[in-house]
Design a protein around this motif. Sequence first.
Motif, PDB file in Angstrom:
ATOM      1  N   THR A 133     -35.471  -6.579  -2.811  1.00 26.76           N
ATOM      2  CA  THR A 133     -34.229  -7.348  -2.682  1.00 26.76           C
ATOM      3  C   THR A 133     -34.524  -8.650  -1.951  1.00 26.76           C
ATOM      4  O   THR A 133     -34.646  -8.659  -0.721  1.00 26.76           O
ATOM      5  CB  THR A 133     -33.172  -6.529  -1.907  1.00 26.76           C
ATOM      6  N   PHE A 168     -35.465 -10.490   6.785  1.00 25.47           N
ATOM      7  CA  PHE A 168     -36.174  -9.574   7.674  1.00 25.47           C
ATOM      8  C   PHE A 168     -37.629 -10.002   7.894  1.00 25.47           C
ATOM      9  O   PHE A 168     -38.149  -9.891   9.012  1.00 25.47           O
ATOM     10  CB  PHE A 168     -36.130  -8.148   7.122  1.00 25.47           C
ATOM     11  N   SER A 173     -25.709  -5.764  -3.899  1.00 28.17           N
ATOM     12  CA  SER A 173     -25.053  -6.364  -2.735  1.00 28.17           C
ATOM     13  C   SER A 173     -23.740  -5.659  -2.427  1.00 28.17           C
ATOM     14  O   SER A 173     -22.899  -5.449  -3.310  1.00 28.17           O
ATOM     15  CB  SER A 173     -24.790  -7.852  -3.009  1.00 28.17           C
ATOM     16  N   ILE A 184     -30.131  -1.749   5.546  1.00 30.63           N
ATOM     17  CA  ILE A 184     -30.026  -2.754   6.614  1.00 30.63           C
ATOM     18  C   ILE A 184     -29.954  -2.077   7.979  1.00 30.63           C
ATOM     19  O   ILE A 184     -30.638  -2.479   8.922  1.00 30.63           O
ATOM     20  CB  ILE A 184     -28.799  -3.656   6.375  1.00 30.63           C
ATOM     21  N   GLU A 217     -27.474  -0.501   0.234  1.00 33.48           N
ATOM     22  CA  GLU A 217     -27.872  -1.718   0.931  1.00 33.48           C
ATOM     23  C   GLU A 217     -27.485  -1.625   2.405  1.00 33.48           C
ATOM     24  O   GLU A 217     -28.283  -1.985   3.288  1.00 33.48           O
ATOM     25  CB  GLU A 217     -27.217  -2.945   0.297  1.00 33.48           C
ATOM     26  N   ILE A 255     -39.538  -3.036   3.765  1.00 26.84           N
ATOM     27  CA  ILE A 255     -38.760  -4.217   3.376  1.00 26.84           C
ATOM     28  C   ILE A 255     -39.232  -4.729   2.022  1.00 26.84           C
ATOM     29  O   ILE A 255     -38.420  -5.100   1.164  1.00 26.84           O
ATOM     30  CB  ILE A 255     -38.885  -5.313   4.446  1.00 26.84           C
ATOM     31  N   SER A 309     -38.099  -2.673  -0.988  1.00 24.93           N
ATOM     32  CA  SER A 309     -36.676  -2.800  -1.335  1.00 24.93           C
ATOM     33  C   SER A 309     -36.460  -3.666  -2.570  1.00 24.93           C
ATOM     34  O   SER A 309     -35.467  -3.499  -3.275  1.00 24.93           O
ATOM     35  CB  SER A 309     -35.895  -3.383  -0.158  1.00 24.93           C
ATOM     36  N   SER A 360     -32.972 -11.305  -0.895  1.00 28.69           N
ATOM     37  CA  SER A 360     -32.153 -11.763   0.230  1.00 28.69           C
ATOM     38  C   SER A 360     -32.499 -11.012   1.514  1.00 28.69           C
ATOM     39  O   SER A 360     -32.549 -11.610   2.600  1.00 28.69           O
ATOM     40  CB  SER A 360     -30.667 -11.583  -0.099  1.00 28.69           C
ATOM     41  N   LEU A 361     -32.761  -9.713   1.404  1.00 31.83           N
ATOM     42  CA  LEU A 361     -33.124  -8.908   2.578  1.00 31.83           C
ATOM     43  C   LEU A 361     -34.582  -9.147   2.967  1.00 31.83           C
ATOM     44  O   LEU A 361     -34.913  -9.209   4.158  1.00 31.83           O
ATOM     45  CB  LEU A 361     -32.892  -7.426   2.300  1.00 31.83           C
ATOM     46  N   GLN A 362     -35.446  -9.277   1.985  1.00 32.02           N
ATOM     47  CA  GLN A 362     -36.864  -9.522   2.256  1.00 32.02           C
ATOM     48  C   GLN A 362     -37.048 -10.812   3.038  1.00 32.02           C
ATOM     49  O   GLN A 362     -37.770 -10.857   4.038  1.00 32.02           O
ATOM     50  CB  GLN A 362     -37.647  -9.584   0.936  1.00 32.02           C
TER      51      GLN A 362
END
Length: 273
Positions: A112, A119, A46, A55, A51, A107, A110, A114-116
């Motif tokens: 990750t 998105f 993070s 993004i 990251e 995605i 990744s 929080s991003l998965q």
Amino acid sequence: MASSSREQEAGGFLRSSLPSPPASSVSSPSAARPILLQPRSRPLRSGSSKESDFINHVERKLLAISRRYENRFSATLSEEANPDVEGRGYTNIGEEVQDLDPVVDLIWISGTPSLQIAFLLTIALTVMTSLPSFPFMPRPTFQLLQKLDLMFASLLKGASAETGEPLPGSETGRSKLSTTEKVRMRGIVESTRIAVVEAAGKDESLPDVSTVTQSRMTDTEDDFNVTTEDEDMDVVEDENSHRRWEMDIARVYEKTIMELGMALDVADSGWAP
């Protein structure tokens, strides 16, 4: 000692000396190829530059897809002559799925959560919104929805819905989704199931052209002599396709719904593992 050093690759990893599996085991129908790609072993840190770059890249891709959707059916004659023009509007949902699919894979890779979560919810909403805007195309639509279903179910479980292995960042086997995100996901999932039923029921649905066999495209005199047997075969194929798509419609987000039901029931009870 020399041979040992030659086998060692950059990064300190040793090249495997095991032989490749026999071709028969690779092509075995019992060993179905996983739909989800293998994510990276650790989530992106993070606040890191990686990251931030990730993004920005995904947001640019989604913005380009959004612009093409907004310009749907509005391609000019020059754009039609050159279908690779950037920003050309979509003419069917298959084109949009073709752009979305690699972004979805990226995605997921990744690793990750929080991003998965953020998105993939955005992309699921995009698909739901797009369904009424185009003639229905079963194959690309169901393939993308199946992939999203597996990803959402995996994120809800904290483990792969295909292999059962813990996801990166979820080694405890617990979901990283908040109750708000679960409620939002349920709303998108339920609305998408309704949108699929309505889109599939339209008379303007496009045929699944990929199922057309090569034998029907040969220029022979027999092609112009349609017999009763040929017509009967067409009816059987249409009925089989219809039944197959009916089953796929019923399976839209089925794994996600199951996991959401259990997750929200636990949240409502106030009990947490």
